[in-house]
Design an enzyme around this catalytic site. Sequence first.
Site, PDB file in Angstrom:
ATOM      1  N   LYS A 241      -2.951  11.494  -9.639  1.00  0.00           N
ATOM      2  CA  LYS A 241      -3.292  11.433  -8.219  1.00  0.00           C
ATOM      3  C   LYS A 241      -3.463  12.861  -7.715  1.00  0.00           C
ATOM      4  O   LYS A 241      -2.586  13.697  -7.902  1.00  0.00           O
ATOM      5  CB  LYS A 241      -2.202  10.732  -7.419  1.00  0.00           C
ATOM      6  CG  LYS A 241      -2.501  10.692  -5.913  1.00  0.00           C
ATOM      7  CD  LYS A 241      -1.319  10.198  -5.097  1.00  0.00           C
ATOM      8  CE  LYS A 241      -1.636  10.247  -3.604  1.00  0.00           C
ATOM      9  NZ  LYS A 241      -0.469   9.943  -2.751  1.00  0.00           N
ATOM     10  N   GLN A 242      -4.593  13.125  -7.080  1.00  0.00           N
ATOM     11  CA  GLN A 242      -4.882  14.476  -6.610  1.00  0.00           C
ATOM     12  C   GLN A 242      -5.618  14.407  -5.276  1.00  0.00           C
ATOM     13  O   GLN A 242      -6.361  13.461  -5.000  1.00  0.00           O
ATOM     14  CB  GLN A 242      -5.739  15.222  -7.636  1.00  0.00           C
ATOM     15  CG  GLN A 242      -6.031  16.672  -7.320  1.00  0.00           C
ATOM     16  CD  GLN A 242      -4.770  17.491  -7.144  1.00  0.00           C
ATOM     17  OE1 GLN A 242      -4.282  17.620  -6.004  1.00  0.00           O
ATOM     18  NE2 GLN A 242      -4.238  18.039  -8.238  1.00  0.00           N
TER      19      GLN A 242
END
Length: 353
Positions: A241-242
Amino acid sequence: MAKKQAKLEELLGAEAKELLTHRCAGIPKDQIHLPGPDFVDRVFLPSDRSVPVLRSLQQLFGHGRLGGTGYLSILPVDQGIEHSAAASFAPNPLYLDPENIVRLALEAGCNAVASTLGVLGSVARKYAHKIPFVLKLNHNELLSYPNQHDQTLFASVDQAWNMGAAAVGATIYFGSPESRRQILEISEAFHHAHELGMATILWCYLRNPAFVQGKTDYHVSADLTGQGNHLGVTIEADLIKQKLPENNGGFRALKFGKTDDRVYGDLVPDHPIDWVRWQVANCYMGRMGLINSGGASGSRDLEEAVHTAVLNKRGGGTGLILGRKAFQKPFKEGVALIQAVQDVYLNRDVTVA
């Protein structure tokens, strides 16, 4: 289909043509392991992931409206700790009740719901078999005074397994003074999660005041977030997740670390889809899926969420993990917003650039 495409172009506004027709020349899509119905078999089967982990990954990829597409739509609600319950839930106190969080994910057709030990544990016996649970293991709490920015373990991997979670999630603040400790903690936690047959998702966030230079926030630069992703997959995160990249050139501006001029030209042209492509490339060329976050809630949530989904999909990403934009709205509006994002991934006219 024509009406849906027209609606999509309306939401994208003046950028619609450019965003929907752009082609990545730096890292072409044929070099990326792209999402698809066979993603678990094609990408994870040759890896060291055990049969139970493969089953958990297939649970995530097989559930909800995007089930069987290779894309993910996850509802994350741990903001009651990360941003305070008041700041998070005062706009819609309905979600102070954990059951409504899970109900939102189910009604919207999400692949999974990600939340805290307390939230998921309070309704696990009723819902863990109805939608995949992702138990977030660590958090940054803001009640300590003065505020500290550190991710602390609030739950154990064994607790996640005991409640029937399909995956565990965690955050590492790369670039922070505490990052080395966090890397060790979460690497050990992810190893144990894989031993027990659960998948792993890492929030690969950057955290350091020096990453803000003047009016430019390099916490969201393509090069620095890309390196965060590369560190995340190194400890065997199955999904990354970014935050959506908003600029490039963090290494250059900060004058630290090592980089290469091609990251600011030939490999990564100055375009938001190419910035996402670089994030994907740093996830072992897409072997570990990139899910971008939805960001804070505001006045243009629908437009921003759809815009992020288009950039993620066209860049070669695997989906969106979107929370505040949905749960800070009335229930039905939240469902509609999440499904508008899912529609981007279901839209065959939105192709990988």
